[in-house]
Design a protein around this motif. Structure first.
Motif, PDB file in Angstrom:
ATOM      1  N   ALA A 363      12.079   2.256 -41.384  1.00  0.00           N
ATOM      2  CA  ALA A 363      11.823   1.720 -42.540  1.00  0.00           C
ATOM      3  C   ALA A 363      10.665   2.453 -43.228  1.00  0.00           C
ATOM      4  O   ALA A 363       9.243   1.863 -43.183  1.00  0.00           O
ATOM      5  CB  ALA A 363      11.670   0.221 -42.207  1.00  0.00           C
ATOM      6  N   ASP A 364      10.888   3.426 -43.749  1.00  0.00           N
ATOM      7  CA  ASP A 364       9.823   4.238 -44.573  1.00  0.00           C
ATOM      8  C   ASP A 364      10.128   4.119 -45.953  1.00  0.00           C
ATOM      9  O   ASP A 364      10.965   4.815 -46.465  1.00  0.00           O
ATOM     10  CB  ASP A 364       9.790   5.829 -44.043  1.00  0.00           C
ATOM     11  CG  ASP A 364       9.275   5.941 -42.641  1.00  0.00           C
ATOM     12  OD1 ASP A 364       8.989   5.167 -41.934  1.00  0.00           O
ATOM     13  OD2 ASP A 364       9.747   7.230 -42.173  1.00  0.00           O
ATOM     14  N   LEU A 365       9.608   3.305 -46.677  1.00  0.00           N
ATOM     15  CA  LEU A 365       9.879   2.804 -47.890  1.00  0.00           C
ATOM     16  C   LEU A 365       8.762   2.755 -48.681  1.00  0.00           C
ATOM     17  O   LEU A 365       7.703   2.224 -48.322  1.00  0.00           O
ATOM     18  CB  LEU A 365      11.145   1.982 -47.986  1.00  0.00           C
ATOM     19  CG  LEU A 365      10.905   0.688 -47.506  1.00  0.00           C
ATOM     20  CD1 LEU A 365      10.263  -0.252 -48.230  1.00  0.00           C
ATOM     21  CD2 LEU A 365      12.249  -0.031 -47.028  1.00  0.00           C
ATOM     22  N   ILE A 366       9.202   2.795 -50.024  1.00  0.00           N
ATOM     23  CA  ILE A 366       8.040   2.303 -51.144  1.00  0.00           C
ATOM     24  C   ILE A 366       8.740   1.462 -52.256  1.00  0.00           C
ATOM     25  O   ILE A 366       9.971   1.292 -52.339  1.00  0.00           O
ATOM     26  CB  ILE A 366       7.483   3.655 -51.810  1.00  0.00           C
ATOM     27  CG1 ILE A 366       8.441   4.428 -52.610  1.00  0.00           C
ATOM     28  CG2 ILE A 366       6.604   4.388 -50.821  1.00  0.00           C
ATOM     29  CD1 ILE A 366       8.022   5.626 -53.375  1.00  0.00           C
ATOM     30  N   ARG A 400       7.538   2.866 -41.040  1.00  0.00           N
ATOM     31  CA  ARG A 400       8.156   1.920 -39.697  1.00  0.00           C
ATOM     32  C   ARG A 400       8.132   0.644 -39.934  1.00  0.00           C
ATOM     33  O   ARG A 400       7.360  -0.055 -38.916  1.00  0.00           O
ATOM     34  CB  ARG A 400       7.803   2.807 -38.687  1.00  0.00           C
ATOM     35  CG  ARG A 400       8.189   4.335 -38.323  1.00  0.00           C
ATOM     36  CD  ARG A 400       7.661   4.319 -37.028  1.00  0.00           C
ATOM     37  NE  ARG A 400       8.313   5.651 -36.629  1.00  0.00           N
ATOM     38  CZ  ARG A 400       7.481   6.372 -35.546  1.00  0.00           C
ATOM     39  NH1 ARG A 400       6.644   5.954 -34.756  1.00  0.00           N
ATOM     40  NH2 ARG A 400       8.261   7.601 -35.158  1.00  0.00           N
ATOM     41  N   GLY A 401       8.350   0.162 -41.137  1.00  0.00           N
ATOM     42  CA  GLY A 401       8.052  -1.350 -41.283  1.00  0.00           C
ATOM     43  C   GLY A 401       6.829  -1.828 -41.265  1.00  0.00           C
ATOM     44  O   GLY A 401       6.730  -3.019 -41.464  1.00  0.00           O
ATOM     45  N   ARG A 402       5.854  -1.115 -41.024  1.00  0.00           N
ATOM     46  CA  ARG A 402       4.357  -1.730 -41.305  1.00  0.00           C
ATOM     47  C   ARG A 402       4.164  -1.262 -42.557  1.00  0.00           C
ATOM     48  O   ARG A 402       4.048  -0.271 -43.190  1.00  0.00           O
ATOM     49  CB  ARG A 402       3.592  -0.908 -40.128  1.00  0.00           C
ATOM     50  CG  ARG A 402       2.187  -1.211 -40.228  1.00  0.00           C
ATOM     51  CD  ARG A 402       1.432  -0.182 -39.051  1.00  0.00           C
ATOM     52  NE  ARG A 402       0.003  -0.737 -38.926  1.00  0.00           N
ATOM     53  CZ  ARG A 402      -0.936   0.024 -38.443  1.00  0.00           C
ATOM     54  NH1 ARG A 402      -0.640   1.345 -38.228  1.00  0.00           N
ATOM     55  NH2 ARG A 402      -2.244  -0.407 -38.406  1.00  0.00           N
ATOM     56  N   ILE A 403       3.482  -2.464 -43.296  1.00  0.00           N
ATOM     57  CA  ILE A 403       2.952  -2.347 -44.654  1.00  0.00           C
ATOM     58  C   ILE A 403       1.545  -1.752 -44.833  1.00  0.00           C
ATOM     59  O   ILE A 403       0.521  -2.049 -44.112  1.00  0.00           O
ATOM     60  CB  ILE A 403       3.016  -3.814 -45.414  1.00  0.00           C
ATOM     61  CG1 ILE A 403       4.090  -4.277 -45.318  1.00  0.00           C
ATOM     62  CG2 ILE A 403       2.094  -3.787 -46.669  1.00  0.00           C
ATOM     63  CD1 ILE A 403       4.228  -5.610 -45.833  1.00  0.00           C
ATOM     64  N   THR A 411      -3.862  -1.951 -45.955  1.00  0.00           N
ATOM     65  CA  THR A 411      -4.128  -2.832 -44.715  1.00  0.00           C
ATOM     66  C   THR A 411      -4.735  -1.831 -43.536  1.00  0.00           C
ATOM     67  O   THR A 411      -5.154  -2.469 -42.674  1.00  0.00           O
ATOM     68  CB  THR A 411      -2.743  -3.251 -44.351  1.00  0.00           C
ATOM     69  OG1 THR A 411      -1.899  -2.028 -44.080  1.00  0.00           O
ATOM     70  CG2 THR A 411      -1.979  -3.910 -45.414  1.00  0.00           C
ATOM     71  N   THR A 412      -4.770  -0.589 -43.733  1.00  0.00           N
ATOM     72  CA  THR A 412      -5.286   0.115 -42.532  1.00  0.00           C
ATOM     73  C   THR A 412      -6.599   1.019 -42.776  1.00  0.00           C
ATOM     74  O   THR A 412      -7.373   1.693 -42.051  1.00  0.00           O
ATOM     75  CB  THR A 412      -4.342   1.416 -41.825  1.00  0.00           C
ATOM     76  OG1 THR A 412      -4.003   2.058 -43.266  1.00  0.00           O
ATOM     77  CG2 THR A 412      -3.060   0.284 -41.422  1.00  0.00           C
ATOM     78  N   ILE A 413      -7.010   1.034 -44.161  1.00  0.00           N
ATOM     79  CA  ILE A 413      -8.228   1.799 -44.484  1.00  0.00           C
ATOM     80  C   ILE A 413      -9.057   0.817 -45.384  1.00  0.00           C
ATOM     81  O   ILE A 413      -8.784   0.335 -46.204  1.00  0.00           O
ATOM     82  CB  ILE A 413      -7.624   2.919 -45.514  1.00  0.00           C
ATOM     83  CG1 ILE A 413      -6.870   3.830 -44.955  1.00  0.00           C
ATOM     84  CG2 ILE A 413      -8.800   3.601 -46.014  1.00  0.00           C
ATOM     85  CD1 ILE A 413      -5.865   4.862 -45.758  1.00  0.00           C
ATOM     86  N   ASP A 414     -10.445   0.929 -45.050  1.00  0.00           N
ATOM     87  CA  ASP A 414     -11.313   0.195 -45.698  1.00  0.00           C
ATOM     88  C   ASP A 414     -11.837   1.176 -46.634  1.00  0.00           C
ATOM     89  O   ASP A 414     -12.728   2.277 -46.722  1.00  0.00           O
ATOM     90  CB  ASP A 414     -12.655   0.003 -44.704  1.00  0.00           C
ATOM     91  CG  ASP A 414     -13.935  -0.825 -45.373  1.00  0.00           C
ATOM     92  OD1 ASP A 414     -13.987  -0.698 -46.502  1.00  0.00           O
ATOM     93  OD2 ASP A 414     -14.700  -1.191 -44.596  1.00  0.00           O
TER      94      ASP A 414
END
Ligand SMILES: [Zn+2]
Length: 429
Positions: A363-366, A400-403, A411-414
């Motif tokens: 699930a690599d999607l935009i 891979r399904g991770r937003i 969600t992963t970068i400050d």
């Protein structure tokens, strides 16, 4: 298991079996597309209203140098030689390894925010790009940028040693999200002994090779004068093309070069913005496509572009190639989107992993906002995505399904901290 439902979605699957699915439910679980159709059943951890989106496979930026994002706008509108020697190379030489990491993270943040779910990154001290990719969740093929002169020895060459080390430590990391390739920076910046070493190293490790190839007339002249042949034929004789090769640029090819690329199953990575801005020339894609060579798309480094937004490259590719071929029917919107997705994955050795929205695939999607005035009316979702959209309209990026990105937030970068870090570096220039 994290199960996500995208409700009332318009999905451009890029799957030839059913290209466009309207008002559907799209279910993601275990990192994969689980279901695409009417009325999904069961319980969900998260439900997103997708009625304002067109959902499509994530874009693949198949050639970039993310740490160079730090040099965006350092010097524009300048002769290529002067630009490199007086501005880019001195600025690069003043950067530290920690700076490379910050630049790589900035480049990956831009990729994620503008709809790329996978990138191919080539730069020195590539361990820092790997560190950024590991943290931010993007898919990445990363290679050390390797240059060499006549004194080359594989036992002492810093770039070769870093390349060997990163392959051992990170190739296949996170179940293959991170892949490590190797590289030949270009024929004119390297020597035959390096080409032969890299060909053997890639073969032994089962990894791909990334190369700047046939980018300028001076490269062609150098190869002919020094070795008596074209860059493609020289690398072929050295065994480079016995491996998976992603060849960036390929502006100056003859028929025999194209036949070699076709026979060896190489992928051409087209970088039109960089080529135009540096006045390197126009890659003629029509003879390559007619000969059956796959074309992937890329921004190249941001300091010669100056954006990491692949939507910009998709449109530019279409416009320039139609004009060059004098054929407005050349490269349909669908073909361009396949180049920007599936062909990029092919160049990364990831064929079949994603590139279509189909149950069982990653699930690599935009999702792109179709309420934006530039996306209305939506007579042709594919046409609007190619000719009207920009990365600024991307509201969701998922790997891979991770937003990783949702409505302007990472969600992963400050991003506040990253902006501050970038400013500290730039203040030193
Ligand atoms: Zn490049």
């Amino acid at each position: 298991m994290n199960r996500i439902l995208l409700k009332n979605a318009l999905v451009l699957t890029l799957d030839p079996q059913c290209p466009l699915v309207r008002d559907c439910d799209l279910v993601i679980s275990g990192g994969k597309v689980e279901f695409l159709g009417k009325q999904a059943e069961g319980r969900f951890d998260r439900v997103l209203d997708a009625s304002h989106w067109v959902v499509l496979p994530g874009l693949v930026n198949a050639h970039t140098h993310t740490p160079m994002t730090l040099l965006r706008g350092l010097k524009d509108d300048c002769d290529l030689d002067v630009w490199l020697r007086d501005y880019i190379w001195p600025a690069e030489n003043a950067l530290t390894r920690e700076d490379y990491y910050v630049g790589a993270l900035l480049g990956m943040a831009e990729a994620i925010a503008t709809g790329s779910t996978s990138i191919t990154d080539m730069y020195r001290a590539s361990g820092e790009s790997i560190r950024a990719a590991v943290e931010c969740g993007i898919k990445a093929n990363i290679c050390e940028s390797i240059l060499a002169d006549e004194s080359f020895s594989p036992l002492t060459h810093a770039g070769v040693l870093e390349s060997h080390q990163t392959v051992r430590d990170f190739n296949g990391y996170d179940d293959g999200r991170i892949r490590i390739d190797t590289s030949v920076q270009s024929c004119w910046q390297t020597v035959p002994a390096l080409w032969e070493h890299i060909a053997g190293f890639a073969r032994d490790e089962g990894i791909g090779i990334h190369v700047h190839l046939a980018e300028t007339t001076s490269e062609i002249d150098h190869c002919r004068k020094t070795y008596g042949d074209s860059p493609v034929r020289l690398l072929d004789k050295a065994g480079i093309f016995q491996n998976r090769v992603a060849a960036a640029h390929c502006i100056y090819l003859d028929d025999e070069d194209r036949q070699i690329l076709k026979d060896r199953k190489a992928v051409i990575v087209h970088d039109p913005a960089s080529n135009l801005k540096c006045c390197c020339g126009f890659a003629q894609l029509k003879p390559c496509v007619e000969q059956g060579i796959p074309i992937a798309l890329a921004t190249d480094g941001v300091c010669s572009n100056n954006t990491g937004d692949l939507f910009d490259t998709i449109k530019l590719t279409s416009l320039v190639q139609k004009m060059l071929s004098n054929d407005p029917a050349f490269l349909t919107a669908n073909e361009l989107l396949v180049m920007a997705t599936r062909n990029g994955l092919l160049s990364q050795g990831r064929a079949g992993e994603a590139g279509m929205i189909r149950p069982g695939m990653d699930a690599d999607l935009i999702a792109v906002n179709i309420d934006h005035p530039s996306m209305q009316p939506l007579i042709s979702p594919e046409g609007n995505l190619v000719y009207s959209a920009s990365g600024a309209m991307v509201e969701l990026t998922m790997v891979r399904g991770r937003i990783l990105y949702y409505k302007g937030e990472f969600t992963t970068i400050d991003m506040d901290r990253l902006r501050w870090q970038v400013k500290q570096i730039v203040d030193r220039y």
